[in-house]
Every structure is written in C-alpha cells, then in structure tokens.
Design an enzyme around this catalytic site. Structure first.
Site, PDB file in Angstrom:
ATOM      1  N   GLU A 194       0.883  -1.168   0.000  1.00  0.00           N
ATOM      2  CA  GLU A 194       0.000   0.000   0.000  1.00  0.00           C
ATOM      3  C   GLU A 194       0.918   1.214   0.000  1.00  0.00           C
ATOM      4  OE1 GLU A 194      -1.392   3.201   0.850  1.00  0.00           O
ATOM      5  OE2 GLU A 194      -1.932   2.516   2.869  1.00  0.00           O
ATOM      6  N   CYS A 243      -2.739   8.792   3.694  1.00  0.00           N
ATOM      7  CA  CYS A 243      -2.579   8.287   2.326  1.00  0.00           C
ATOM      8  C   CYS A 243      -3.867   8.436   1.533  1.00  0.00           C
ATOM      9  CB  CYS A 243      -2.112   6.836   2.339  1.00  0.00           C
ATOM     10  SG  CYS A 243      -3.139   5.722   3.311  1.00  0.00           S
TER      11      CYS A 243
END
Length: 492
Positions: free
Chosen positions: A241, A275
């Site tokens: 990720e 994020c």
C-alpha cells in the site's frame, strides 16, 4: 531537529516528539541475526496459534481488543507525544483500530473455514472442499502516519487467519508499535505470536530476506519498489500500500457546504498526512465560485496545534514548501496561506491553492501536508477525467446528487466515498487498497483475511464414475461418450 536519533556506536536509536524534540523512548536497531532469531521463534509460535483454530483465535483477539480499550489512555498519550497527533485524531485512530480487530476476529471462521464446493457435471462423483490456510509467518512493515490503525489492518487480519507475525514499526513511531505488541502479549501470553523488530531501513530489509512467508508493507512508492526487489529472489509474496494523490470531485448539483467541510477534513486531518487524504479538488464551474468563497472562509478558521498537529517527518516540510512554490511559480494563486505557512515543525494552517497547472508537482506528486489544490472544471465528468489522470489510484471522493453510482464507477481508484471523505477505512467489511502506483493487494474485509492465506482445495472420490476417463483402463466408447457430452454441454 529530527524525529529519530540513531547512535551507530550502540546500535540504538531514540524516538523524538516531532513538536518538541523531547525523547519518547530508546530502541535497538536490530540486525539480520536478531530478525532471523525472531522469525524462528515465530515459526514455532505459528504452529501453536494455528492449532487453536478459529474459535481459539477469536477469543484471544477479542481479549486483545479489550486490553487495548482498557489501556487506551497510554496509546492516546503516545500518539500525541510520538506521532504529534492532536487528541481528537488520536481517539479517532484508536476507535477504527478496535473496530477492525473485532471484525477480523468475528468473521475469520466464516470467510476462511472449510466449505463444500460444487463439482460440476463432469466431476459429479467427487466431493470438493475449500479452506484458506495461513502462510505461517508474516512480516509487517508499518508506517509512521497512522502507527496504530494502519499496521492493525495487516496485523489483526494476518493473526485472525492463523499466522504469527514479526512487526517492524516505522523508526519514527517505535513506541506505538511496542504498545501494540505489549498489549497483544498481555492477551496472548503463551507464545510469541506477535513480535516486535525495531530499526530503520536495514531492519526492514532483513525482514524481507530472512525467511518470512509474506510481507505486508505500507509506505512510500520508492520504498515499496525496494521491498519488491528484495523479495523477488525468494519469490516471497508482497502486499503493498504505497500512498495516493486522492481527489474530491464536486458536481454541479453537489452539496457545496458539505463538500467544503469534507475537503477541509480530508485535506487537513492528521496534518494532511493521510494516504487517503484529499490533495486535489475539482469543482464544477456552476458551483466553483460559491465553493471557493465558502472554503476560503472556513480554512482561515482552522489552526495547527488546535485542529491538527505538526509534520511528523522534518524532510516532508521541504516537499510541502517545494510544491507550494512550484504551484505559485507556474501561475497558481494562493487563496489561503502560502510558503510562509511552512514554519517547522508545523504548517500553520491549511494552504489553499487554485489555478494550478495539472502537470505541477502539487498535482502530480504526493504532498502529504495540509495543502489543497482547488481547480475549476467544466462538470463532474471533466472532474472525474482529471482525477483519473494520475499515476496513483488509492481513494477518491465525490459530491453529487444525481448519477453518483455511474460517476463513482468511473473513478480509477480502489475506493470511493460518495458525499463524504475517507469513509471506507472505517468500514471493516470493505477491502482497502489501490491500483497503479498506489500498490496492490488488499487489507480489511473478506479480501484482507484471504490476503494472508493460501487457498487449499481437496477433492474426494465418492464412487466410480460411469465414464472411465482419467485412467488408461478406459475404452474407446468412454471417450466417444465424453465427446458427446462435451458437444451437448458446449452448445447449451
């Protein structure tokens, strides 16, 4: 001032408060030998943990949740001191963490347990079953921006699936990582099912090459590429990720006031160090002026220290400053704040830019600070097109009344929030992950549980089939009959 001071002579490092520079704790910089030793201990613990079965693990994971809840004051304090979060952000992070531990514990049996499977017409004499078995030992490398919630997205699901875990937290937040491991050990004291490995890049590299069965990493694109390369020779599977450049699209019929509040929260929560935080806003021409006027007024009411904390990594301040400078030099306008807002270790308040060229750094690279670029677009479809023009594809948000399903489906991202921002991480049944430069693989939900397992299929012959096919004792008539069946089945 830095957030981490490494003493090469003693192989130790000290974690520092990003706001004050005060020491939070000292931890060992563990080398490959230490990491291999932990993996061996994890291998032994994994056999015991797997043998507990889903019910045994469920009980212990729910106990872990209760221990974390009871000791919540400790982690809220650590998140404030070591990570720089304001109290509200720390409490929110803990709340979603507990939600995911609970979901993984309660749903692992249903998702991963042995099930009977249909066999199809050609293999009707067989009984078929499928279950998902743990890898064994998983290495988790966590980030500093959400040092509790994000690692637990891998830890809880890997543990619920039956794996033992060696966890390397970011060198900027080792105390938060240590708290996770300590609370788990209180809930599961029998074996070292979850172990801590502390250090910087070399420790993470050792974890990749020391014999784990899978690596789960959250962090930058550059580091993710290095991890992928390190794991390639051993064919160790990797979950990555790698961040995003998330966009919010406001349609001509969108709720402007709600979209403004969402943009501010999505862009400034955790000092913009999310994020899935909002960094790009595309507003339909019909509502652009009203949106900008409202956003400008509200942004001036948001303050660092009160509403969000410092920038955790000092080096990120220079990236933020560079993005602002580049946007202004290329013809963009600062509606709120500007280069003067970057005052280490804080960005003093939201920075709102507009008329920024689409090829500028502020729209192409991850800023990771409370900076919003708001650009005018023709309509929602034009906004979606620009949102999709990015190497990243983690999350996205959309504010609209009509056609939301169709618009959401056209957004190139792993997740979309409609008429909200960053809602998807808090829904434990949904998978979390992206496409493109945002990485691959999923945490959370059914997909997150299966991510840490290997499908194990079994067939068992119940009786002799009328047609002898998979044997050299078959005759010509058997193949002729099979060909007849193929013709009938294939023409349906």
């Amino acid at each position: 001032m830095t957030d981490t001071q490494i003493d090469t002579a003693t192989a130790e490092f000290t974690s520092l408060n990003p706001a004050s520079g005060e020491a939070v704790g000292t931890f060992p910089s563990e080398d490959e030998t230490a990491v291999r030793r932990k993996i061996q201990r994890a291998r032994e613990a994994a056999a015991w943990w797997d043998a507990l079965g889903h019910d045994g693990r469920r009980t212990r994971l729910l106990t872990w949740k209760r221990v974390m809840t009871r000791r919540r004051a400790e982690i809220i304090d650590l998140l404030r001191r070591e990570n720089g979060k304001v109290r509200a952000d720390a409490v929110i992070e803990l709340s979603v963490t507990l939600t995911h531990v609970d979901w993984a514990a309660r749903h692992a049996r249903r998702v991963l347990g042995r099930k009977r499977m249909p066999t199809g017409p050609l293999m009707f004499n067989q009984a078929a079953s499928l279950e998902y078995k743990p890898y064994g030992v998983v290495g988790v490398i966590g980030p500093w921006n959400y040092p509790v919630f994000t690692p637990v997205g891998s830890l809880a699901y890997a543990l619920a699936a039956g794996n033992a875990v060696v966890f390397k937290p970011s060198e900027f937040t080792p105390a938060c990582g240590s708290w996770l491991v300590d609370t788990f050990a209180e809930a599961v004291p029998e074996h070292p099912v979850l172990q801590l490995a502390t250090g910087a890049g070399p420790t993470g590299a050792a974890l990749c090459t020391s014999g784990v069965d899978k690596i789960a990493f959250t962090g930058s694109r550059a580091t993710g590429s290095r991890i992928l390369a390190a794991c390639a020779p051993s064919l160790t599977p990797v979950l990555l990720e790698l961040g995003g450049k998330d966009a919010l699209v406001v349609a001509e019929d969108g709720d402007v006031d709600a979209a403004v509040e969402a943009a501010l929260w999505g862009g400034c929560a955790n000092a913009g160090q999310s994020c899935t935080g909002i960094e790009r806003v595309y507003v339909a021409d019909a509502v652009y002026e009203r949106f900008v006027a409202r956003l400008t007024g509200r942004a001036r009411q948001i303050r660092a220290r009160e509403d969000f904390g410092p920038i955790t990594m000092p080096a990120q301040l220079e990236i933020i400053r560079r993005h602002i400078d580049d946007a202004l030099e290329r013809g963009g306008r600062a509606l709120v704040g500007g280069p003067e807002s970057v005052s280490p270790p804080y960005v003093l308040g939201p920075v709102v830019l507009t008329d920024v060229p689409e090829d500028s750094a502020a729209l192409r690279e991850e800023t990771f600070g409370p900076v919003l670029v708001v650009n005018r677009v023709r309509d929602a479809e034009d906004g979606v097109r620009r949102a999709n023009d990015s190497a990243y594809g983690l999350g996205a948000s959309l504010f609209a009344c009509r056609g939301t399903t169709a618009l959401a489906r056209t957004l190139r991202s792993g997740m979309v929030s409609v008429n909200d921002v960053m809602a998807f991480p808090g829904v434990p049944s949904l998978p979390f992950g992206g496409v493109g430069a945002s990485g691959f693989g999923r945490i959370h939900g059914t997909d997150g549980l299966r991510e840490f397992t290997v499908p194990h299929a079994v067939t068992r012959r119940r009786f002799q089939a009328p047609l002898a096919i998979s044997t050299y004792a078959r005759g010509a008539k058997d193949i002729a009959r099979l060909e007849h069946i193929v013709r009938l089945f294939g023409s349906r």
